[in-house]
Design a protein around this motif. Structure first.
Motif, PDB file in Angstrom:
ATOM      1  N   VAL A   1      38.415  37.210  52.084  1.00 55.95           N
ATOM      2  CA  VAL A   1      38.348  37.367  50.630  1.00 55.95           C
ATOM      3  C   VAL A   1      39.575  36.730  49.968  1.00 55.95           C
ATOM      4  O   VAL A   1      39.465  36.145  48.888  1.00 55.95           O
ATOM      5  CB  VAL A   1      38.174  38.854  50.240  1.00 55.95           C
ATOM      6  N   HIS A   2      40.718  36.799  50.623  1.00 51.56           N
ATOM      7  CA  HIS A   2      41.915  36.150  50.082  1.00 51.56           C
ATOM      8  C   HIS A   2      41.694  34.631  49.964  1.00 51.56           C
ATOM      9  O   HIS A   2      42.068  34.017  48.965  1.00 51.56           O
ATOM     10  CB  HIS A   2      43.129  36.448  50.963  1.00 51.56           C
ATOM     11  N   GLY A   3      41.062  34.042  50.982  1.00 47.89           N
ATOM     12  CA  GLY A   3      40.725  32.618  50.920  1.00 47.89           C
ATOM     13  C   GLY A   3      39.764  32.311  49.788  1.00 47.89           C
ATOM     14  O   GLY A   3      39.888  31.286  49.102  1.00 47.89           O
ATOM     15  N   LEU A   4      38.826  33.185  49.576  1.00 54.90           N
ATOM     16  CA  LEU A   4      37.867  33.034  48.480  1.00 54.90           C
ATOM     17  C   LEU A   4      38.584  33.129  47.129  1.00 54.90           C
ATOM     18  O   LEU A   4      38.301  32.356  46.207  1.00 54.90           O
ATOM     19  CB  LEU A   4      36.809  34.131  48.605  1.00 54.90           C
TER      20      LEU A   4
ATOM     21  N   MET B   1      29.813  38.798  38.294  1.00 57.07           N
ATOM     22  CA  MET B   1      28.626  38.575  39.128  1.00 57.07           C
ATOM     23  C   MET B   1      28.867  37.462  40.145  1.00 57.07           C
ATOM     24  O   MET B   1      28.484  37.581  41.308  1.00 57.07           O
ATOM     25  CB  MET B   1      27.411  38.254  38.254  1.00 57.07           C
ATOM     26  N   LYS B   2      29.507  36.392  39.707  1.00 57.48           N
ATOM     27  CA  LYS B   2      29.825  35.283  40.612  1.00 57.48           C
ATOM     28  C   LYS B   2      30.712  35.785  41.755  1.00 57.48           C
ATOM     29  O   LYS B   2      30.482  35.466  42.923  1.00 57.48           O
ATOM     30  CB  LYS B   2      30.541  34.182  39.820  1.00 57.48           C
ATOM     31  N   TRP B   3      31.711  36.597  41.401  1.00 55.04           N
ATOM     32  CA  TRP B   3      32.632  37.129  42.398  1.00 55.04           C
ATOM     33  C   TRP B   3      31.914  38.076  43.354  1.00 55.04           C
ATOM     34  O   TRP B   3      32.086  38.003  44.568  1.00 55.04           O
ATOM     35  CB  TRP B   3      33.808  37.831  41.707  1.00 55.04           C
TER      36      TRP B   3
ATOM     37  N   LEU C   1      40.804  30.712  42.092  1.00 52.85           N
ATOM     38  CA  LEU C   1      41.948  30.509  41.198  1.00 52.85           C
ATOM     39  C   LEU C   1      42.551  29.117  41.276  1.00 52.85           C
ATOM     40  O   LEU C   1      43.512  28.814  40.562  1.00 52.85           O
ATOM     41  CB  LEU C   1      43.015  31.573  41.479  1.00 52.85           C
ATOM     42  N   GLN C   2      41.979  28.251  42.091  1.00 49.52           N
ATOM     43  CA  GLN C   2      42.498  26.881  42.205  1.00 49.52           C
ATOM     44  C   GLN C   2      42.564  26.161  40.859  1.00 49.52           C
ATOM     45  O   GLN C   2      43.556  25.513  40.561  1.00 49.52           O
ATOM     46  CB  GLN C   2      41.664  26.077  43.222  1.00 49.52           C
ATOM     47  N   PRO C   3      41.552  26.284  39.998  1.00 52.16           N
ATOM     48  CA  PRO C   3      41.641  25.622  38.689  1.00 52.16           C
ATOM     49  C   PRO C   3      42.791  26.142  37.809  1.00 52.16           C
ATOM     50  O   PRO C   3      43.177  25.488  36.853  1.00 52.16           O
ATOM     51  CB  PRO C   3      40.285  25.924  38.029  1.00 52.16           C
ATOM     52  N   LEU C   4      43.324  27.316  38.155  1.00 48.18           N
ATOM     53  CA  LEU C   4      44.463  27.874  37.421  1.00 48.18           C
ATOM     54  C   LEU C   4      45.780  27.630  38.154  1.00 48.18           C
ATOM     55  O   LEU C   4      46.781  28.265  37.846  1.00 48.18           O
ATOM     56  CB  LEU C   4      44.271  29.385  37.202  1.00 48.18           C
ATOM     57  N   GLY C   5      45.763  26.762  39.142  1.00 48.84           N
ATOM     58  CA  GLY C   5      46.983  26.467  39.887  1.00 48.84           C
ATOM     59  C   GLY C   5      47.145  27.268  41.167  1.00 48.84           C
ATOM     60  O   GLY C   5      48.219  27.268  41.760  1.00 48.84           O
ATOM     61  N   GLY C   6      46.096  27.948  41.592  1.00 47.89           N
ATOM     62  CA  GLY C   6      46.170  28.726  42.829  1.00 47.89           C
ATOM     63  C   GLY C   6      46.690  30.126  42.576  1.00 47.89           C
ATOM     64  O   GLY C   6      47.215  30.447  41.507  1.00 47.89           O
ATOM     65  N   LEU C   7      46.548  30.948  43.573  1.00 51.80           N
ATOM     66  CA  LEU C   7      46.885  32.368  43.489  1.00 51.80           C
ATOM     67  C   LEU C   7      48.328  32.613  43.041  1.00 51.80           C
ATOM     68  O   LEU C   7      48.595  33.519  42.260  1.00 51.80           O
ATOM     69  CB  LEU C   7      46.630  33.033  44.846  1.00 51.80           C
TER      70      LEU C   7
ATOM     71  N   ALA D   1      47.654  31.723  36.996  1.00 48.64           N
ATOM     72  CA  ALA D   1      46.946  32.799  37.699  1.00 48.64           C
ATOM     73  C   ALA D   1      47.668  34.134  37.508  1.00 48.64           C
ATOM     74  O   ALA D   1      47.021  35.175  37.333  1.00 48.64           O
ATOM     75  CB  ALA D   1      46.814  32.474  39.180  1.00 48.64           C
ATOM     76  N   ARG D   2      48.992  34.124  37.512  1.00 46.24           N
ATOM     77  CA  ARG D   2      49.751  35.358  37.274  1.00 46.24           C
ATOM     78  C   ARG D   2      49.494  35.868  35.850  1.00 46.24           C
ATOM     79  O   ARG D   2      49.312  37.065  35.630  1.00 46.24           O
ATOM     80  CB  ARG D   2      51.235  35.144  37.524  1.00 46.24           C
ATOM     81  N   GLU D   3      49.455  34.949  34.880  1.00 44.32           N
ATOM     82  CA  GLU D   3      49.165  35.337  33.494  1.00 44.32           C
ATOM     83  C   GLU D   3      47.740  35.880  33.381  1.00 44.32           C
ATOM     84  O   GLU D   3      47.501  36.887  32.707  1.00 44.32           O
ATOM     85  CB  GLU D   3      49.348  34.137  32.562  1.00 44.32           C
ATOM     86  N   PHE D   4      46.794  35.231  34.047  1.00 41.68           N
ATOM     87  CA  PHE D   4      45.408  35.678  34.068  1.00 41.68           C
ATOM     88  C   PHE D   4      45.330  37.094  34.660  1.00 41.68           C
ATOM     89  O   PHE D   4      44.634  37.959  34.132  1.00 41.68           O
ATOM     90  CB  PHE D   4      44.567  34.681  34.873  1.00 41.68           C
ATOM     91  N   THR D   5      46.063  37.329  35.725  1.00 41.12           N
ATOM     92  CA  THR D   5      46.086  38.640  36.357  1.00 41.12           C
ATOM     93  C   THR D   5      46.637  39.695  35.396  1.00 41.12           C
ATOM     94  O   THR D   5      46.081  40.792  35.285  1.00 41.12           O
ATOM     95  CB  THR D   5      46.915  38.601  37.656  1.00 41.12           C
ATOM     96  N   ARG D   6      47.706  39.366  34.686  1.00 36.24           N
ATOM     97  CA  ARG D   6      48.261  40.296  33.690  1.00 36.24           C
ATOM     98  C   ARG D   6      47.236  40.570  32.586  1.00 36.24           C
ATOM     99  O   ARG D   6      47.078  41.719  32.147  1.00 36.24           O
ATOM    100  CB  ARG D   6      49.556  39.749  33.092  1.00 36.24           C
TER     101      ARG D   6
END
Length: 163
Positions: free
Chosen positions: A115-118, A19-21, A123-129, A134-139
């Motif tokens: 949207v990429h900037g958003l 919802m936030k996104w 993802l800044q709290p996870l170290g950025g995109l 962030a890569r682990e989160f994406t997986r």
């Protein structure tokens, strides 16, 4: 963890994050004349076209996770705005193929940048995109999305146990 998230279930957190996104993307692409759902459609179509595809509405629905009827409604609105073309598939007269117009490609490129900037902010709290977290989160997200859900499975099992 924020106060409102303490003790929350993963399902609630996924819902809140989605919802936030959605709200953030809606606000970010509104100046370009798009909604979040329209952005999802044109950005996906942009990526598919860059791969040499001219998808049908059905294929785009499958790709985005949106209902085919909703994709049809969005495509008509985007066609009316001059951002995409809908044409009959020469191989299947029942199917409608979609393609971005020149204006649609321009608007989509600008929206993708916004949207990429958003996404970088999110993802800044996870170290950025590009960061390892962030890569682990994406997986992890991909794993969850690839897991089939059948809302009737538990209900059906309970029903069988009762008979």
């Amino acid at each position: 963890m924020s106060n409102g998230s303490e003790g929350a279930t993963p399902g609630f957190l996924v819902w809140r994050l989605s919802m936030k996104w959605r709200v953030a993307v809606d606000r970010a692409v509104a100046p370009l004349g798009l909604t979040h759902a329209q952005y999802s459609l044109v950005a996906s179509l942009h990526g598919m076209q860059r791969s040499g595809l001219r998808p049908s509405q059905r294929r785009l629905a499958d790709h985005t996770g949106l209902e085919p009827l909703y994709v049809s409604k969005l495509a008509r609105a985007l066609e009316g705005a001059g951002l995409l073309e809908r044409t009959r598939d020469p191989r299947d007269p029942r199917a409608v193929q979609l393609a971005l117009t020149d204006e649609g490609r321009d608007v989509t490129r600008r929206a993708i940048t916004v949207v990429h900037g958003l996404l970088e902010q999110l993802l800044q709290p996870l170290g950025g995109l590009g960061g390892p977290r962030a890569r682990e989160f994406t997986r992890d997200l991909a794993t969850l999305l690839d897991t089939p859900l059948d809302p009737f499975t538990e209900h059906d099992e309970n029903k069988q146990e009762q008979t």
